[in-house]
Design a protein around this motif. Structure first.
Motif, mmCIF file in Angstrom:
data_model
loop_
_atom_site.group_PDB
_atom_site.id
_atom_site.type_symbol
_atom_site.label_atom_id
_atom_site.label_comp_id
_atom_site.label_asym_id
_atom_site.label_seq_id
_atom_site.Cartn_x
_atom_site.Cartn_y
_atom_site.Cartn_z
ATOM 1 N N SER A 158 -57.747 2.348 -5.643
ATOM 2 C CA SER A 158 -56.305 2.092 -5.733
ATOM 3 C C SER A 158 -55.710 1.935 -4.346
ATOM 4 O O SER A 158 -56.268 2.410 -3.341
ATOM 5 C CB SER A 158 -55.595 3.231 -6.468
ATOM 6 N N ILE A 159 -54.566 1.231 -4.278
ATOM 7 C CA ILE A 159 -53.753 1.133 -3.061
ATOM 8 C C ILE A 159 -52.328 1.463 -3.480
ATOM 9 O O ILE A 159 -51.690 0.701 -4.220
ATOM 10 C CB ILE A 159 -53.820 -0.270 -2.437
ATOM 11 N N LEU A 160 -51.836 2.607 -3.033
ATOM 12 C CA LEU A 160 -50.525 3.082 -3.456
ATOM 13 C C LEU A 160 -49.660 3.404 -2.250
ATOM 14 O O LEU A 160 -50.135 3.935 -1.245
ATOM 15 C CB LEU A 160 -50.663 4.331 -4.334
ATOM 16 N N ARG A 161 -48.361 3.085 -2.380
ATOM 17 C CA ARG A 161 -47.430 3.446 -1.326
ATOM 18 C C ARG A 161 -47.151 4.937 -1.411
ATOM 19 O O ARG A 161 -46.864 5.463 -2.492
ATOM 20 C CB ARG A 161 -46.136 2.657 -1.496
ATOM 21 N N VAL A 162 -47.293 5.635 -0.273
ATOM 22 C CA VAL A 162 -47.100 7.080 -0.292
ATOM 23 C C VAL A 162 -45.628 7.418 -0.201
ATOM 24 O O VAL A 162 -44.815 6.626 0.270
ATOM 25 C CB VAL A 162 -47.877 7.751 0.858
ATOM 26 N N ALA A 185 -41.793 6.316 -7.075
ATOM 27 C CA ALA A 185 -43.004 5.552 -6.786
ATOM 28 C C ALA A 185 -42.943 4.185 -7.435
ATOM 29 O O ALA A 185 -42.588 4.051 -8.604
ATOM 30 C CB ALA A 185 -44.222 6.311 -7.279
ATOM 31 N N GLY A 186 -43.263 3.156 -6.672
ATOM 32 C CA GLY A 186 -43.251 1.802 -7.190
ATOM 33 C C GLY A 186 -41.885 1.158 -7.182
ATOM 34 O O GLY A 186 -41.735 -0.009 -7.517
ATOM 35 N N PHE A 193 -49.354 3.052 3.090
ATOM 36 C CA PHE A 193 -50.111 2.935 1.857
ATOM 37 C C PHE A 193 -51.362 3.810 1.925
ATOM 38 O O PHE A 193 -52.008 3.936 2.965
ATOM 39 C CB PHE A 193 -50.524 1.487 1.603
ATOM 40 N N LYS A 194 -51.709 4.406 0.808
ATOM 41 C CA LYS A 194 -52.923 5.207 0.695
ATOM 42 C C LYS A 194 -53.963 4.405 -0.065
ATOM 43 O O LYS A 194 -53.738 3.978 -1.193
ATOM 44 C CB LYS A 194 -52.638 6.514 -0.034
ATOM 45 N N VAL A 195 -55.129 4.188 0.578
ATOM 46 C CA VAL A 195 -56.224 3.451 -0.041
ATOM 47 C C VAL A 195 -57.285 4.454 -0.474
ATOM 48 O O VAL A 195 -57.831 5.195 0.350
ATOM 49 C CB VAL A 195 -56.827 2.432 0.939
ATOM 50 N N THR A 196 -57.569 4.502 -1.757
ATOM 51 C CA THR A 196 -58.563 5.426 -2.301
ATOM 52 C C THR A 196 -59.847 4.666 -2.610
ATOM 53 O O THR A 196 -59.813 3.609 -3.248
ATOM 54 C CB THR A 196 -58.043 6.104 -3.577
#
Length: 207
Positions: A158-162, A170-171, A181-184
Motif C-alpha cells: 500500500s501507499i498511504l498518506r500519513v 484520511a483520503g 506517504f507511507k509505503v508498506t
C-alpha cells in the motif's frame, strides 16, 4: 629415534674404516611433523545473503597448515538446506609443500532457505606428513558456514498518506504544502536501494 623435535631436523654422519680412515661428514636435513592440522574457519565467499539459487555457492575452508589434496573430499563435510549437495572441492592458491592451506567447497541448492556447510565427524583430511585432522567434537558437526538464499521479490502492499501531512480525514482533501506517504512492503528492503526516482507523482484536476 633421531628426531628430537617437530619442524626442521638435521642428521650428520660419517664412515670410518678398520684402519681409522674417516669419510667426509655428510648431513641430511628434513622436516619432522607430528602436529595435526585443524580447521580454522568455514565461510561463504560471497557474503551471507544472495538472491540467486541453482548456482554453485563456494564455502572457503581454512586450515592451520597445508593439507594433502588427496585427503580432502565431500565426505569430510555435511550440507543442509533446500536440495543441498556438494559438487566440487578445489585447493585455493598455490601448493605449499604439496598441500593447500584453504579449499573452496562448492555447494548447490534450489529454492528459498539457508545453505550451510559444516565439518563432519567422519573427517579423513590430513597434512602432508599424514597427521589426521583434529580439533573437532566427536559426534557433533562443527564450524559451520552458511548463506541465505532469498528469491522472493518484495512487493508494494500500500501507499498511504500519513496523518502528519493531512488537515482532514484520511483520503480527504488537504491544503498542506508537504505531503508524506507511507509505503508498506511485503518484506524488509535495503534503504540504500530506494530513491525518489523509484516513484512519480500523479496529478489530477478536479472539475
Amino acid at each position: 629415534d633421531v628426531c628430537s623435535s617437530d619442524l626442521s631436523n638435521t642428521v650428520s654422519f660419517k664412515q670410518v674404516d678398520g684402519a681409522g680412515n674417516e669419510s667426509t661428514v655428510r648431513s641430511v636435513t628434513f622436516d619432522y611433523d607430528t602436529v595435526a592440522p585443524t580447521v580454522g574457519s568455514i565461510a561463504d565467499t560471497a557474503g551471507v545473503e544472495t538472491d540467486v539459487d541453482n548456482v554453485e555457492h563456494l564455502f572457503r575452508v581454512s586450515f592451520s597448515e597445508p593439507v594433502d589434496p588427496g585427503r580432502v573430499s565431500p565426505a569430510n563435510f555435511t550440507v543442509a538446506g533446500p536440495n543441498a549437495s556438494i559438487v566440487s572441492v578445489a585447493g585455493v592458491g598455490a601448493l605449499v609443500d604439496g598441500g593447500y592451506t584453504a579449499y573452496d567447497i562448492g555447494v548447490t541448492g534450489s529454492g528459498e532457505g539457508t545453505l550451510s556447510l559444516a565439518l563432519d565427524t567422519a573427517v579423513t583430511f590430513a597434512d602432508i606428513a599424514g597427521n589426521p585432522g583434529s580439533n573437532f567434537t566427536a559426534g557433533v558437526t562443527d564450524l559451520t558456514g552458511e548463506v541465505s538464499i532469498d528469491t522472493v521479490h518484495p512487493e508494494v502492499v500500500s501507499i498511504l498518506r500519513v496523518t502528519e501531512s493531512e488537515s482532514g480525514a484520511a483520503g480527504a482533501d488537504t491544503n498542506a504544502d508537504l505531503l508524506v506517504f507511507k509505503v508498506t512492503l511485503t518484506q524488509p528492503v535495503d534503504g540504500t536501494t530506494i530513491s525518489g526516482s523509484d516513484f512519480k507523482d500523479r496529478k489530477s484536476t478536479r472539475l
